[in-house]
Design an enzyme around this catalytic site. Sequence first.
Site, PDB file in Angstrom:
ATOM      1  CG  MET A 105      -1.915  -1.145   1.231  1.00 55.83           C
ATOM      2  SD  MET A 105      -2.972  -1.156   2.691  1.00 55.83           S
ATOM      3  CE  MET A 105      -3.926   0.342   2.440  1.00 55.83           C
ATOM      4  CG  HIS A 106       0.621   3.282   2.496  1.00 54.77           C
ATOM      5  ND1 HIS A 106      -0.656   3.710   2.780  1.00 54.77           N
ATOM      6  CD2 HIS A 106       0.906   2.305   3.400  1.00 54.77           C
ATOM      7  CE1 HIS A 106      -1.109   3.034   3.835  1.00 54.77           C
ATOM      8  NE2 HIS A 106      -0.190   2.172   4.215  1.00 54.77           N
ATOM      9  CG  ASP A 264      -0.228  -5.019   2.203  1.00 55.57           C
ATOM     10  OD1 ASP A 264      -1.072  -4.271   2.750  1.00 55.57           O
ATOM     11  OD2 ASP A 264       0.989  -4.797   2.274  1.00 55.57           O
TER      12      ASP A 264
END
Length: 532
Positions: A105-106, A264
């Site tokens: 992520m991110h 995830d």
Amino acid sequence: SPAEDKPVAEQCGSINYMEGHDSYMKYVIGVDIGTSGTKTVLFTLDGGVVASSVREYPLYQPQNGYAEQEPADWWNATVATIAEVLAKSGTGGGEIAGIGLSGQMHGLVMLGKDGEVLRRSIIWCDQRTAAECEEITRKVGARRLVEITANPALTGFTASKILWVRNNEPGVYEQCRKILLPKDYIRYMLTGEFATEVSDASGMQLLDVPKRDWSAEVLEKLEIDRELLGKVYESPEITGRVSEKAARLTGLKAGTPIVGGAGDNAAAAVGTGVVEDGKAFTTIGTSGVVFAHTSRISIDLPGRVHTFCCAVPGAWHVMGVTQAAGLSLKWFRDNLCSAEVEAAKGMDIDSYVLLDKQAAQVPIGANRLLYLPYLMGERTPHLDASARGVFFGLSAIHTRRDMLRAVMEGVSYSLKDCLSVLEEMGVAVGNMAACGGGGSSALWRQMLADLYDCPVKTIASKEGPALGVALLAAVGAGEYASVAEACSAVIQYGPACEPVAENTAAYLKYYTLYKELYPNLKDSFQRLAVTG
């Protein structure tokens, strides 16, 4: 079979575009774009693993605290692993009902007007954006930011990375036409569509998490053009179909549907069956996570835990994080247990199995020794980068075995802290699964069962995120009516560790003392951080 002179996408108008061709409806694929590598798994519709493939790639750290990756590496790994699972299984691309994407992520992927990558992706563990987090908090307001995005400004999240590029690389920012997350870049390469889904978008700090769409207020205050962002979908929705070009590269059939997928942790939740109220999982990997499903939005205004949209439409998850869970045990093993490591080599067993046996010989409380697992600072419930690890109560009677037990118990107390915050928020948990390397330890699972005072069980499948997004693909393809139905049909559990009442009472005495230590040491941690 379908007419060969038309793409599949042109032959149908619904998600059941292969209806009547049951030979095509056999398999689903889960692609997990991780930090160390991409793993692709081909599953049967009942969750059986047919074939899997992994490709690793590098992490770039041009400066201290920086972490970047090349999106091209993710794409090359995706192409190679999809092609390999199809080849290994002898499966034709036309037999794939759908594809799900999971990923780290991110991360920030910036594309130019022709879809070209403008710079390496700044990924989740990059820490360069402290000044931008202060800027976000100032512009949006600390409380308002949490009310909308369900989280305080954090260096790992995507919004602060966007502002960093704008502040430090204005030429790159001016060329940017689209911003994507890692897995959504792979979606673009597979389908040509600019899209994301709610679970991963929740970690960008630009999404109105209660409303499950981009926040006009946050975008306006941060002066980020909404046109830079892709369309937001729910996780099981079809977001696009495999293009002719991607089909030639991978061996997939053009027109194969690709669903939203999930970040995830949200993908792991589906892969462990945590898709209904009362269900949760604990992961003991390098870090530790306590993750619970909730059908009712619940936000912790102090920002001790994360609230994100989950992969189940109309629902959310709440997640507490311990920074150094398995890392604490690994640190102890690597620095203080060389004898056990060598003995394990000679016995051809995992060194952690020996450590478990050593720790099991020590009573609850580690002979009055406590450990604070703050080797990397802490996130839940103490958002404090300056916190550090502590052995408390160490005396001449203690042995390495006592310290080992104290480390495992200290991590368990920290995970209990996470669960306690969720309970404060009204997120009830009565069904807990254990995942990650630490979750394979029966001793650690029993500690958690006793501390949580609820059964803790294991998951039969070890595929986690890949299985989760494959199930989302099966839902999108119409093979299951809902995410809950898919999980009920596929996810299997091992025997549970049941809580032992006398153990729960014994741990509570030490946990009460454990909770007193951080408040008493907080100022000392701060002074230590600036000493020297």
